[in-house]
Design a protein around this motif. Structure first.
Motif, PDB file in Angstrom:
ATOM      1  N   ARG A   1     -12.988  44.914  29.292  1.00 15.48           N
ATOM      2  CA  ARG A   1     -13.926  45.870  28.679  1.00 15.48           C
ATOM      3  C   ARG A   1     -15.265  45.932  29.410  1.00 15.48           C
ATOM      4  O   ARG A   1     -15.706  47.009  29.797  1.00 15.48           O
ATOM      5  CB  ARG A   1     -14.173  45.513  27.212  1.00 15.48           C
ATOM      6  CG  ARG A   1     -13.163  46.152  26.314  1.00 15.48           C
ATOM      7  CD  ARG A   1     -13.586  45.946  24.874  1.00 15.48           C
ATOM      8  NE  ARG A   1     -12.391  45.850  24.062  1.00 15.48           N
ATOM      9  CZ  ARG A   1     -12.374  45.357  22.835  1.00 15.48           C
ATOM     10  NH1 ARG A   1     -13.470  44.884  22.286  1.00 15.48           N
ATOM     11  NH2 ARG A   1     -11.263  45.321  22.154  1.00 15.48           N
ATOM     12  N   PRO A   2     -15.950  44.780  29.569  1.00 12.31           N
ATOM     13  CA  PRO A   2     -17.239  44.862  30.281  1.00 12.31           C
ATOM     14  C   PRO A   2     -17.091  45.392  31.705  1.00 12.31           C
ATOM     15  O   PRO A   2     -17.945  46.135  32.189  1.00 12.31           O
ATOM     16  CB  PRO A   2     -17.764  43.423  30.274  1.00 12.31           C
ATOM     17  CG  PRO A   2     -16.709  42.570  29.671  1.00 12.31           C
ATOM     18  CD  PRO A   2     -15.715  43.447  29.000  1.00 12.31           C
ATOM     19  N   ALA A   3     -15.979  45.041  32.363  1.00 11.41           N
ATOM     20  CA  ALA A   3     -15.771  45.547  33.736  1.00 11.41           C
ATOM     21  C   ALA A   3     -15.628  47.059  33.698  1.00 11.41           C
ATOM     22  O   ALA A   3     -16.183  47.782  34.532  1.00 11.41           O
ATOM     23  CB  ALA A   3     -14.538  44.899  34.355  1.00 11.41           C
ATOM     24  N   MET A   4     -14.882  47.564  32.696  1.00  6.20           N
ATOM     25  CA  MET A   4     -14.668  48.999  32.617  1.00  6.20           C
ATOM     26  C   MET A   4     -15.984  49.729  32.344  1.00  6.20           C
ATOM     27  O   MET A   4     -16.224  50.812  32.883  1.00  6.20           O
ATOM     28  CB  MET A   4     -13.656  49.336  31.538  1.00  6.20           C
ATOM     29  CG  MET A   4     -13.264  50.798  31.619  1.00  6.20           C
ATOM     30  SD  MET A   4     -12.072  51.260  30.395  1.00  6.20           S
ATOM     31  CE  MET A   4     -12.938  50.919  28.910  1.00  6.20           C
ATOM     32  N   GLU A   5     -16.842  49.135  31.511  1.00  7.66           N
ATOM     33  CA  GLU A   5     -18.136  49.780  31.238  1.00  7.66           C
ATOM     34  C   GLU A   5     -18.946  49.900  32.524  1.00  7.66           C
ATOM     35  O   GLU A   5     -19.600  50.910  32.777  1.00  7.66           O
ATOM     36  CB  GLU A   5     -18.921  48.999  30.166  1.00  7.66           C
ATOM     37  CG  GLU A   5     -18.310  49.077  28.769  1.00  7.66           C
ATOM     38  CD  GLU A   5     -17.884  50.505  28.367  1.00  7.66           C
ATOM     39  OE1 GLU A   5     -18.666  51.449  28.585  1.00  7.66           O
ATOM     40  OE2 GLU A   5     -16.763  50.679  27.845  1.00  7.66           O
ATOM     41  N   LYS A   6     -18.883  48.857  33.344  1.00  7.13           N
ATOM     42  CA  LYS A   6     -19.615  48.903  34.627  1.00  7.13           C
ATOM     43  C   LYS A   6     -19.038  49.987  35.533  1.00  7.13           C
ATOM     44  O   LYS A   6     -19.771  50.716  36.193  1.00  7.13           O
ATOM     45  CB  LYS A   6     -19.538  47.546  35.337  1.00  7.13           C
ATOM     46  CG  LYS A   6     -20.440  46.519  34.688  1.00  7.13           C
ATOM     47  CD  LYS A   6     -20.305  45.172  35.352  1.00  7.13           C
ATOM     48  CE  LYS A   6     -21.046  44.132  34.517  1.00  7.13           C
ATOM     49  NZ  LYS A   6     -20.768  42.778  34.947  1.00  7.13           N
ATOM     50  N   ILE A   7     -17.728  50.074  35.552  1.00 10.64           N
ATOM     51  CA  ILE A   7     -17.066  51.080  36.399  1.00 10.64           C
ATOM     52  C   ILE A   7     -17.450  52.476  35.936  1.00 10.64           C
ATOM     53  O   ILE A   7     -17.778  53.356  36.739  1.00 10.64           O
ATOM     54  CB  ILE A   7     -15.524  50.886  36.356  1.00 10.64           C
ATOM     55  CG1 ILE A   7     -15.154  49.615  37.121  1.00 10.64           C
ATOM     56  CG2 ILE A   7     -14.796  52.093  36.923  1.00 10.64           C
ATOM     57  CD1 ILE A   7     -13.724  49.157  36.935  1.00 10.64           C
ATOM     58  N   LYS A   8     -17.460  52.673  34.631  1.00  8.54           N
ATOM     59  CA  LYS A   8     -17.780  54.003  34.098  1.00  8.54           C
ATOM     60  C   LYS A   8     -19.230  54.391  34.361  1.00  8.54           C
ATOM     61  O   LYS A   8     -19.561  55.577  34.411  1.00  8.54           O
ATOM     62  CB  LYS A   8     -17.509  54.043  32.598  1.00  8.54           C
ATOM     63  CG  LYS A   8     -16.038  54.210  32.258  1.00  8.54           C
ATOM     64  CD  LYS A   8     -15.950  54.254  30.771  1.00  8.54           C
ATOM     65  CE  LYS A   8     -14.671  54.733  30.204  1.00  8.54           C
ATOM     66  NZ  LYS A   8     -14.667  54.585  28.740  1.00  8.54           N
ATOM     67  N   ALA A   9     -20.095  53.382  34.491  1.00  7.22           N
ATOM     68  CA  ALA A   9     -21.522  53.673  34.716  1.00  7.22           C
ATOM     69  C   ALA A   9     -21.841  53.835  36.207  1.00  7.22           C
ATOM     70  O   ALA A   9     -22.964  54.188  36.566  1.00  7.22           O
ATOM     71  CB  ALA A   9     -22.365  52.552  34.117  1.00  7.22           C
ATOM     72  N   ALA A  10     -20.850  53.574  37.064  1.00 12.00           N
ATOM     73  CA  ALA A  10     -21.120  53.621  38.512  1.00 12.00           C
ATOM     74  C   ALA A  10     -20.871  55.017  39.074  1.00 12.00           C
ATOM     75  O   ALA A  10     -20.170  55.834  38.482  1.00 12.00           O
ATOM     76  CB  ALA A  10     -20.201  52.626  39.223  1.00 12.00           C
ATOM     77  N   ASP A  11     -21.476  55.291  40.226  1.00 14.99           N
ATOM     78  CA  ASP A  11     -21.191  56.547  40.943  1.00 14.99           C
ATOM     79  C   ASP A  11     -20.066  56.326  41.943  1.00 14.99           C
ATOM     80  O   ASP A  11     -19.335  57.253  42.279  1.00 14.99           O
ATOM     81  CB  ASP A  11     -22.433  57.005  41.720  1.00 14.99           C
ATOM     82  CG  ASP A  11     -23.632  57.142  40.803  1.00 14.99           C
ATOM     83  OD1 ASP A  11     -23.596  58.038  39.951  1.00 14.99           O
ATOM     84  OD2 ASP A  11     -24.590  56.340  40.923  1.00 14.99           O
ATOM     85  N   GLY A  12     -19.968  55.095  42.445  1.00 19.23           N
ATOM     86  CA  GLY A  12     -18.951  54.793  43.454  1.00 19.23           C
ATOM     87  C   GLY A  12     -18.292  53.458  43.150  1.00 19.23           C
ATOM     88  O   GLY A  12     -18.960  52.516  42.704  1.00 19.23           O
ATOM     89  N   ILE A  13     -16.984  53.397  43.372  1.00 20.79           N
ATOM     90  CA  ILE A  13     -16.238  52.172  43.081  1.00 20.79           C
ATOM     91  C   ILE A  13     -15.485  51.743  44.344  1.00 20.79           C
ATOM     92  O   ILE A  13     -14.785  52.550  44.957  1.00 20.79           O
ATOM     93  CB  ILE A  13     -15.229  52.399  41.929  1.00 20.79           C
ATOM     94  CG1 ILE A  13     -15.981  52.839  40.660  1.00 20.79           C
ATOM     95  CG2 ILE A  13     -14.423  51.140  41.615  1.00 20.79           C
ATOM     96  CD1 ILE A  13     -15.682  54.218  40.251  1.00 20.79           C
ATOM     97  N   ILE A  14     -15.673  50.478  44.690  1.00 24.09           N
ATOM     98  CA  ILE A  14     -14.931  49.915  45.820  1.00 24.09           C
ATOM     99  C   ILE A  14     -13.826  49.049  45.226  1.00 24.09           C
ATOM    100  O   ILE A  14     -14.104  48.064  44.544  1.00 24.09           O
ATOM    101  CB  ILE A  14     -15.845  49.058  46.719  1.00 24.09           C
ATOM    102  CG1 ILE A  14     -17.061  49.866  47.193  1.00 24.09           C
ATOM    103  CG2 ILE A  14     -15.051  48.510  47.913  1.00 24.09           C
ATOM    104  CD1 ILE A  14     -18.098  49.037  47.953  1.00 24.09           C
ATOM    105  N   LEU A  15     -12.585  49.449  45.457  1.00 26.23           N
ATOM    106  CA  LEU A  15     -11.458  48.668  44.938  1.00 26.23           C
ATOM    107  C   LEU A  15     -10.925  47.806  46.071  1.00 26.23           C
ATOM    108  O   LEU A  15     -10.387  48.328  47.055  1.00 26.23           O
ATOM    109  CB  LEU A  15     -10.360  49.595  44.425  1.00 26.23           C
ATOM    110  CG  LEU A  15     -10.663  50.415  43.169  1.00 26.23           C
ATOM    111  CD1 LEU A  15      -9.484  51.315  42.821  1.00 26.23           C
ATOM    112  CD2 LEU A  15     -10.978  49.502  41.992  1.00 26.23           C
TER     113      LEU A  15
END
Ligand SMILES: Cc1cc2nc3c(=O)[nH]c(=O)nc-3n(C[C@H](O)[C@H](O)[C@H](O)COP(=O)(O)O)c2cc1C
Length: 224
Positions: free
Chosen positions: A66-80
């Protein structure tokens, strides 16, 4: 501009983390804020296919997702970022994909966001394929894929990549491309069309045919 980098290695600060961090540092030089998520530090449990997310819109598992997903949703860019484990992405990264099935994928929660894929393997076989699968993550969830990079570290304690100069040159170029795409809010016409005519009709058909079973999903698609 906010960037979240995920390293889904079983160990923290390994070679995957190193390459993800390298790109994050480049992005910081361009003025981005960045935050790293190490899967090795997360309490992350498998998806149990209970489908509560489809019927009620939230995941019942109370862990680090959950907390990881909130961070992802708040980001403009995601490095997987994931190591090549058994010719595939790591189980940690696959778990993040599985757990995002509804909450990011069906809900297209990464609309307007950008992603890149990073993979490190012990040898080249299928390592680029892993990076490619990761780079498609943002696209699958409604965003854009900007590119990918892979590297080889001959053994886990080898702190340098094979052909290191070339790897860093590729990483520099990818970071710049990533930054420019986010900063310029680049729209990728082909990616939009591909999603519109392949994924989206199938998702909508599924959602609209399961009113009783997945009321949350049905309402969500009904309002789109
Ligand atoms: C469980 C496991 C499976 C692996 N399978 C592969 C593989 O199929 N192909 C490959 O190229 N490297 C494989 N490796 C090597 C890792 O990809 C390589 O050591 C990588 O640098 C590890 O990432 P890390 O440094 O972030 O931990 C494997 C390593 C582990 C621990």
């Amino acid at each position: 501009m906010k960037i979240v980098g995920i390293s889904a290695s079983g160990r923290r600060d390994g070679n995957t983390s190193r390459l993800v961090r390298y790109i994050m540092n480049k992005m910081s030089e361009y003025g981005a804020e960045s935050e790293m998520i190490e899967a090795a530090d997360m309490d992350l449990r498998f998806c149990t296919a209970c489908e509560n997310c489809m019927s009620k819109g939230f995941c019942v598992i109370d862990d680090g997702y959950r907390p990881a997903m909130e961070k992802i949703k708040a980001a403009d860019g995601i490095i997987l970022g994931s190591p090549n484990y058994s010719f595939n992405m790591s189980a940690q990264m696959k778990t993040l994909f599985d757990r995002s099935h509804m909450l990011l994928y069906y809900m297209r929660a990464l609309r307007g966001k950008y992603g890149i894929g990073v993979s490190v393997g012990g040898h080249p076989y299928r390592t680029d394929l892993v990076a490619k699968m990761l780079s498609q993550g943002a696209w699958l969830c409604g965003g854009y894929t900007v590119g990918r990079i892979c590297a080889v570290s001959r053994d886990r304690d080898d702190r340098e990549f094979l052909d290191a100069e070339k790897v860093y040159a590729n990483a520099d170029a990818l970071a710049l491309k990533f930054y420019k795409a986010i900063n310029g809010k680049k729209r990728y016409f082909f990616q939009n069309m591909l999603r519109k005519f392949t994924l989206e009709p199938a998702l909508r058909r599924m959602a609209m045919s399961k009113k009783e079973k997945y009321p949350f999903l049905y309402d969500f698609y009904g309002k789109l």
